[in-house]
Design an enzyme around this catalytic site. Structure first.
Site, PDB file in Angstrom:
ATOM      1  N   LYS A  79       0.540  -1.231   0.014  1.00 10.78           N
ATOM      2  CA  LYS A  79      -0.423  -0.151  -0.166  1.00 10.78           C
ATOM      3  C   LYS A  79       0.724   1.184   0.337  1.00 10.78           C
ATOM      4  O   LYS A  79       2.031   1.437   0.595  1.00 10.78           O
ATOM      5  CB  LYS A  79      -0.771   0.254   1.526  1.00 10.78           C
ATOM      6  CG  LYS A  79      -1.905   0.763   1.266  1.00 10.78           C
ATOM      7  CD  LYS A  79      -3.132   1.106   1.991  1.00 10.78           C
ATOM      8  CE  LYS A  79      -3.713   1.817   2.472  1.00 10.78           C
ATOM      9  NZ  LYS A  79      -4.734   1.913   3.725  1.00 10.78           N
ATOM     10  N   SER A 125      -9.447   1.978   3.262  1.00 10.61           N
ATOM     11  CA  SER A 125      -8.728   2.770   2.134  1.00 10.61           C
ATOM     12  C   SER A 125      -7.896   2.542   1.425  1.00 10.61           C
ATOM     13  O   SER A 125      -7.766   2.352   0.661  1.00 10.61           O
ATOM     14  CB  SER A 125      -7.876   3.672   2.583  1.00 10.61           C
ATOM     15  OG  SER A 125      -6.892   3.168   4.335  1.00 10.61           O
ATOM     16  N   SER A 182      -9.976  -0.173   7.264  1.00 10.36           N
ATOM     17  CA  SER A 182      -9.344  -0.550   6.416  1.00 10.36           C
ATOM     18  C   SER A 182      -8.476  -1.317   5.321  1.00 10.36           C
ATOM     19  O   SER A 182      -8.380  -1.241   4.206  1.00 10.36           O
ATOM     20  CB  SER A 182      -8.066   0.874   6.067  1.00 10.36           C
ATOM     21  OG  SER A 182      -9.108   2.292   6.201  1.00 10.36           O
TER      22      SER A 182
END
Lengths: 494, 477
Positions: free
Chosen positions: A80, A155, A179
């Site tokens: 990420k 996210s 997330s």
């Protein structure tokens, strides 16, 4: 079967068994990326391919020489984009970090590299991990591989979409209020947020420091366990990191549901939960019961206070964490400004998106003098109460089971117009962050429209082994969850 | 009409840079004077994702200062973030302590003309220093050096117990001496390793309530502090006499203009939005840790001064001078032990040492000669093997580069003549050549003795021990 349909552990096994070379694995995943990426947009930055192949050869050599023997050696994976990678742009999905190339490696990424993992690139995310759809990214949204008109969740939407679309064998995500778990649920992949302190936060660009945890996203539970085995462990560079003895043993957690006491909070099944999601989650509970688990409903309480407490604490910390992005030292600086304060104002006004600004304002407000006690301290008290409520629950149960999100993936653009509704979507996930608990989400079915549904399992702090045991038991009955077939599968479903 | 009498009320906030090898939250060096931005890492440059890790040595030094200042040490202390935007602060927040500082409720005693006075200490807390901004007027830009970013500081906050500049300076001197004794800092105002902000208000004499205060910053010397206090006191009294009120504000002292200027008033005072730093868990300080730090505390100046008078029979003044630097005191005690002559050791370390320190512009803490050498010098002089002039020469060499006095006097042929026959011959010759003065002396004119001494010394090429010459001359007369 395509190489990219393999789990990370199966790929690792075949590489070690000389059935596949690291190069072949890399070629296969790059082909998948080239085919899908223009539609899915899971990545913000892709690593240089020449460098990747050179590294693949080095890893192959180390495997051949016997110096690299781990289960993930040679496996290509994604990280990420809020996890710092030395020499590779790290943006947090924000314009304000454009051009920022970290001069250091996050501990979690360094541990993956040491295990022989190939880092393919950096995945898309909601700006600074603030959002539930990956639509607040400065680089544009990621599409859900199951239905490209829908969001992948967030996210960590880029990480989950990359795994679902075969663009990575696994990925690292981060979870501050859900997330990892919510996008895993939307994308039909498995993700775990470990106990707070299990994975070092060194190099993770902070959103809400007291809640943030890095965790794996993968095809199944065994892969998640194997990745956690590599990235977990005490790190002297993170003062909130915890010394625990079990990292390294998660991969060997056997499937076991017999005798497990599983609690389902009534509070998680009430108003607002999509009936299709509810049915799938309860069916998963039933499956575990059939394998010998005792399942009981109970009342957790306090659930309605979790969302406000979470947003107050996360935003308060974010307002301070994000102060360093000011155009002075790195990243974006406005072209035109007057004076120092002008530079701050212009750079931050242009560099941050509206969701980030909303949360900075909210966080600054709750910390300002006169409001600190009424909001921030009260939120901390709620956090302590929620922790107590879970402590109480875990006296009676080994696991708490529930949904990860109220519904399957919404359509692109649907959520941003109503931020409050989007915030309320975190209802089932934020409690684990507030209480520091581990939470695992794995696919348990699909909606009539063919969208994946996830079930969430939570355990007491440091009880990841119980999560892995139960999840693997459930998977044995469920069978391999399919990869999305994109439009084709949708048509077939009709 | 009689004018109202005013009383000045002063409280101090003193920042002290701690002399640790590495910074408070990372491993970077704290050494002064390195090229800009060469002592930085992701942590102290505020890079995203970097995390602070507390240097436990900072906690121990803060604790030591707290214990020396009779503070209560909190069993739990915590760090808070102070949020404000400024480019010298790479995170745009400073890690400090607001809610749970490490030390509370202490006191220091100072000497005033009216006797000893206790100045209460409200708290001592730990925090990180900021970087340094350099304004380049030539190219019209500002540059920032983060070498100082993350250097550990303690802030010592007094209660408003001080009444005038003399007390303030006495308090600062007491504090500085204490911290130097601990080796916790060199406390140099000019270099910024000690910084004092003065909170000052005035009130009608006899009043119990406090007036509106101002805070004065940028005070780089005791002189500036004294002038700033006098100036601010007068300014506030003038305003009150004119019927105006004092505005609560922060003022900046300008040393060149000998005046202060308003920096910001209470209205635009910043809201620092303090909250506990989530990256740093609370620090738990148990009784055992406190005991360990307490056990390592040195004997401080007041006790030492008293002991010198009692144990060595030194004067109050000598004891005071010797204990003004821990280094000097250690030199004294060691030299006294080695030579067995404490008063002689004290004489050298107060008189000649003081003179040379002043001449060389150095501080007593920097003294580098060894007590062994000073003891040897005292031995040479007292045994008559060198005379006082030679001793001074040898001392100066030893003072500068720790030259062994015996080696020095031997090498330069400065040892006194020990050959008694040569000396006797010289005395006899002097008496024969100067029968007049010899006769005068015998008639009771003692003045003539000095002349005869001089004659003998000249004959001996000044290498004779004067005591020895005196005895011999008296004998032969």
């Amino acid at each position: 079967m395509k190489i990219t349909d393999l789990t990370a552990l199966e790929l690792g096994r075949r590489i070690r068994g000389r059935e596949l070379s690291v190069r072949e694995a890399l070629e296969a995943v790059l082909k998948q990326i080239h085919e899908n990426e223009t539609r899915i947009h899971a990545y913000i930055t892709l690593a240089d391919e020449t460098a990747l192949f050179a590294r693949a050869d080095r890893i192959q050599k180390a495997i051949d020489e016997g110096s690299l023997t781990g289960p993930l050696a040679g496996v290509p994976a994604a990280v990420k984009d809020n996890i710092c990678t030395e020499g590779m742009a790290t943006t947090c999905g924000s314009r304000i970090l454009s051009g920022f190339v970290p001069p250091y490696q996050a501990t979690a990424a360094a541990r993956l590299e040491k295990a022989g993992v190939l880092l393919l690139g950096k995945t898309n995310m909601d700006e600074f991990a603030m959002g539930s759809t990956t639509e607040t990214s400065w680089f544009g949204p990621t599409k859900n591989p199951w239905d490209e008109s829908r969001v992948p969740g967030g996210s960590s939407g880029g990480s989950c979409a990359a795994v679902a679309a075969g663009e990575a064998f696994f990925a690292l995500g981060s979870d501050t209020g859900g997330s990892i778990r919510q996008p895993a649920s939307f994308c039909g992949v498995t993700g775990i947020k470990p106990t707070y302190g299990t994975v070092s936060r060194y190099g993770l660009i902070a959103y809400g420091s007291s809640l943030d945890q890095i965790g794996p996203v993968a095809r199944d539970t065994a892969d998640c366990a194997a990745v956690l085995d590599v990235i977990a462990g005490y790190d002297p560079k993170d003062s909130t990191s915890v010394r625990r003895s079990d990292p390294g043993s998660f991969t060997s957690c056997a499937a076991s549901a017999a005798g497990l006491r599983i609690g389902i909070p009534d509070d998680y099944l009430g108003k607002g939960l999509d009936p299709e999601v509810k049915d799938a989650v309860l069916a998963a509970a039933e499956s575990l019961q059939e394998q010998g688990a005792q399942v009981r409903f109970f009342s957790l309480g306090l659930v309605r206070y979790a969302i406000p407490a979470y947003y107050v604490i996360a935003c308060a910390e974010a307002s301070s964490n994000l102060a360093r992005f000011d155009g002075v030292k790195y990243g974006f600086r406005a072209e035109r400004y007057e004076g120092l304060h002008g530079m701050y104002k212009e750079s931050r006004s242009q560099g941050f998106g509206s969701e980030v600004k909303r949360r900075i304002l909210l966080g600054s407000f709750v910390l300002s003098s006169g409001y600190y006690d009424a909001y921030y301290l009260k939120a901390l008290r709620v956090k302590a109460q929620i922790r107590k409520a879970f402590d109480e629950a875990f006296r009676s149960f080994d696991l708490v089971l529930g949904p990860a999100a109220p519904a399957a993936a919404p359509r692109l653009g649907e959520s941003l117009s109503d931020p409050l509704r989007m915030y309320l979507g975190d209802i089932y996930t934020v409690a684990a962050n507030l209480a520091g608990l581990p939470g695992l989400c794995l696919p348990c079915g699909k909606t009539k429209e063919g969208l994946p549904i996830g079930v969430q399992l939570m355990a007491d702090r440091f009880q990841e082994a119980k999560l892995f045991g139960a999840a693997r038991a459930y998977e044995q009955v469920r069978g391999t969850f399919p990869m999305p077939g994109g439009k084709k599968e949708k048509e077939a479903a009709r | 009409m009689r004018e109202t009498e005013y009383e000045t009320v002063i409280g101090l906030e003193v920042h002290v840079e701690l002399a640790t090898k590495s910074k408070i939250f990372c491993g970077c060096s704290t050494a002064f004077g390195a090229a800009p931005n060469t002592q930085v890492c992701p942590v102290c440059a505020g890079l995203p994702g970097a995390l602070p890790v507390l240097n436990r040595r900072v906690v121990e030094l803060a604790m030591a200062v707290g214990l020396a200042a009779h503070c209560h040490i909190g069993r739990v202390c915590r760090f808070d973030r102070k949020n404000y935007f400024y480019p010298d602060n790479p995170q745009n927040y400073q890690i400090s302590q607001l809610y749970l500082p490490i030390c509370r409720n202490g006191s220091l005693s100072i000497d005033t003309p009216a006797g000893e006075k206790q100045i209460r200490i409200h708290e001592i807390h730990m925090e990180e220093d900021a970087g340094k901004l350099i304004h380049d007027e030539w190219s019209d830009c500002s540059l920032v050096d983060y070498n100082r970013s993350g250097v550990p500081l303690i802030e010592i906050v007094s209660e408003p117990d001080l009444r005038n500049a003399e007390e303030v300076i006495a308090y600062l001197e007491r504090l500085r001496l204490l911290i130097r004794y601990l080796g916790a800092s060199d406390c140099r105002l000019q270099e910024g390793s000690m910084r004092a902000d003065v909170n000052l208000s005035v009130r009608e004499a006899g009043s119990r309530s406090l007036g509106t205060r101002t805070e004065m910053k940028n005070l780089n010397s005791f002189k500036a502090i004294a002038h700033a206090i006098e100036g601010e006191r007068r300014r506030q009294i003038e305003r009150l006499r004119e019927g105006k009120s004092v505005v609560q504000e922060t003022r900046r002292w300008d040393d060149n203009k000998e005046a202060s200027f308003s920096m910001r008033s209470k209205e635009d005072a910043k809201d620092y939005r303090y909250f506990p730093d989530p990256d740093l868990p609370p620090v738990f300080i148990d009784e055992e840790w406190i005991s360990r730090v307490r056990a390592r505390l040195p004997e401080f100046q007041p006790e030492k001064q008293k002991r010198y008078q009692e144990q060595y029979g030194l004067s109050a003044e000598d004891s005071r001078i010797l204990t003004e630097s821990r280094r000097l005191a250690e030199l004294f005690e060691e030299t006294a032990r080695l030579s067995g002559l404490p008063q002689k050791a004290a004489n050298w370390l107060t008189g000649e040492t003081g003179r040379l320190l002043k001449e060389r512009g150095r501080e007593a803490d920097s003294l580098s000669f060894s007590p062994e050498h000073l003891a040897a010098l005292i031995g040479l002089l007292e045994s008559g093997r060198i005379n006082r002039n030679t001793a001074r020469l040898a001392f100066a060499r030893m003072f500068d580069d720790d030259t062994d006095p015996l080696a020095y006097v031997t090498e330069h042929g400065l040892l006194t003549e020990r050959d008694d026959s040569a000396l006797e011959e010289a005395v006899r010759a002097a008496l024969e050549e100067n029968p007049g003065p010899a006769a005068q002396y015998r008639e009771g004119k003692t003045k003539a003795f000095g002349f005869l001494m001089g004659q003998v010394m000249r004959k001996m090429d000044k290498k004779a021990d004067p005591g020895h010459v005196r005895r011999l001359l008296e004998e032969m007369l």
